[in-house]
Design an enzyme around this catalytic site. Sequence first.
Site, PDB file in Angstrom:
ATOM      1  N   GLY A 101     -69.631 123.478 -89.868  1.00 46.40           N
ATOM      2  CA  GLY A 101     -69.092 123.045 -88.578  1.00 46.40           C
ATOM      3  C   GLY A 101     -68.979 124.133 -87.541  1.00 46.40           C
ATOM      4  O   GLY A 101     -68.045 124.122 -86.732  1.00 46.40           O
ATOM      5  N   HIS A 198     -80.114 119.441 -82.793  1.00 42.93           N
ATOM      6  CA  HIS A 198     -81.133 119.654 -83.824  1.00 42.93           C
ATOM      7  C   HIS A 198     -81.709 121.057 -83.635  1.00 42.93           C
ATOM      8  O   HIS A 198     -81.932 121.497 -82.501  1.00 42.93           O
ATOM      9  CB  HIS A 198     -82.239 118.604 -83.689  1.00 42.93           C
ATOM     10  CG  HIS A 198     -83.288 118.698 -84.759  1.00 42.93           C
ATOM     11  ND1 HIS A 198     -83.084 118.227 -86.036  1.00 42.93           N
ATOM     12  CD2 HIS A 198     -84.540 119.227 -84.745  1.00 42.93           C
ATOM     13  CE1 HIS A 198     -84.174 118.453 -86.761  1.00 42.93           C
ATOM     14  NE2 HIS A 198     -85.058 119.060 -86.002  1.00 42.93           N
TER      15      HIS A 198
END
Length: 304
Positions: A101, A198
Amino acid sequence: MEAQQILPRFCPKSSLAPSVTIVKQSFSLMCPPLPSSSSYASVQSGAFRAISIARKEVCSSSWRRVCCSSSSGAEPKEGHEVRAQVTVRRKKLAVFVSGGGSNFKSIHEASKRGSLHGDVLVLVTNKSECGGAEYARNNGIPVILFPKAKDESNGLSPSDVVDTLRKFEVDFILLAGYLKLIPAELIRAYEKSILNIHPSLLPAFGGMGYYGMKVHKAVIASGARFSGPTIHFVDEHYDTGRILAQRVVPVLANDTAEELAARVLNEEHQLYVEVVEAVCEERVVWRKDGVPLIQTKENPNEFR
C-alpha cells in the site's frame, strides 16, 4: 446484509460514517459582468462537459460562495482576465489494496498535510494482514475484507461492499495495487468514479497476469526504451479503462526489473497524488469522444 449490520463489525466503538447535518443553503455566484469580447469557446461549443459543483443541498460547513473578482475590485476592462476561485466539498475516498500500500500511504499523507482536498474513510483489501491493511488500522482507518474468501468468515459480497461504501458516502474509489477484478455491481454503482494505477504505459503490458514485477520483467524483455505509470478509469476488464494520466521514465540498457520498478514507483507516488488532487477539486472533464482530461489549476481551458 444491510450496511447497518456490516459497519459495527469493523468499528464497534464508534460510528465510522460521520453524520453530517444537511441543510438548505443558497448558492450564489457574484461576478461583475464579463465583457462581450470574452470567449470561452471550448465551453460554449460543448466540446467538454465539466463535472458540476452546483447542488441544491450542500454541507454548510464545507461550501462557500463562488466569487469572481479583478485585483482592483473594479469591473474588468476589455481584454483583462477574470478568474474564479472555487471551494468545493471535500471528497470522501475509499482505497483498495492487496499489498504494502505505498501509493495508499502517499495519498493518505497528502490528505493529512492538506494538499489533498479529500479524506480516506475506509480501506478495502482481499488480504486482511497485508501491509496496507496494517497501516490503515494504525491510522484509525477501518478495514473491510473483499471479496469474501473461503477461509475468512467476515468478508463481504459485491452487494455488501456497495452498501457499505454508500454508508460511508464514498465519492471515489482508488485502486492502489488491488489485484482482484472489480465486479460489475461496483462499477455500475460508481460509474466514472473508480481509478486504478498500473506500472506500465498502457495499453502496453496490461491485462490479466500483468502486475507487480511481472510487468517490469516483460518491459525489459521486450526491449522497450520507456516505461512508466498509468492512471485510468476502471471498467469491467483488467487495465482497459480510459486513460487519465501517464508519466514516462527511461528503461536503461542494463536495468534489472527491481531497478526499473523502483524508478516507476517513485513516479507513481507523485502522479497518483496529483491526479487525486485534480479529482477532488473537480478538474476532470470528458471530451466528446469519451477521453477524460485534467484541467490545470491556473486555467480551465488548459489541460495537463
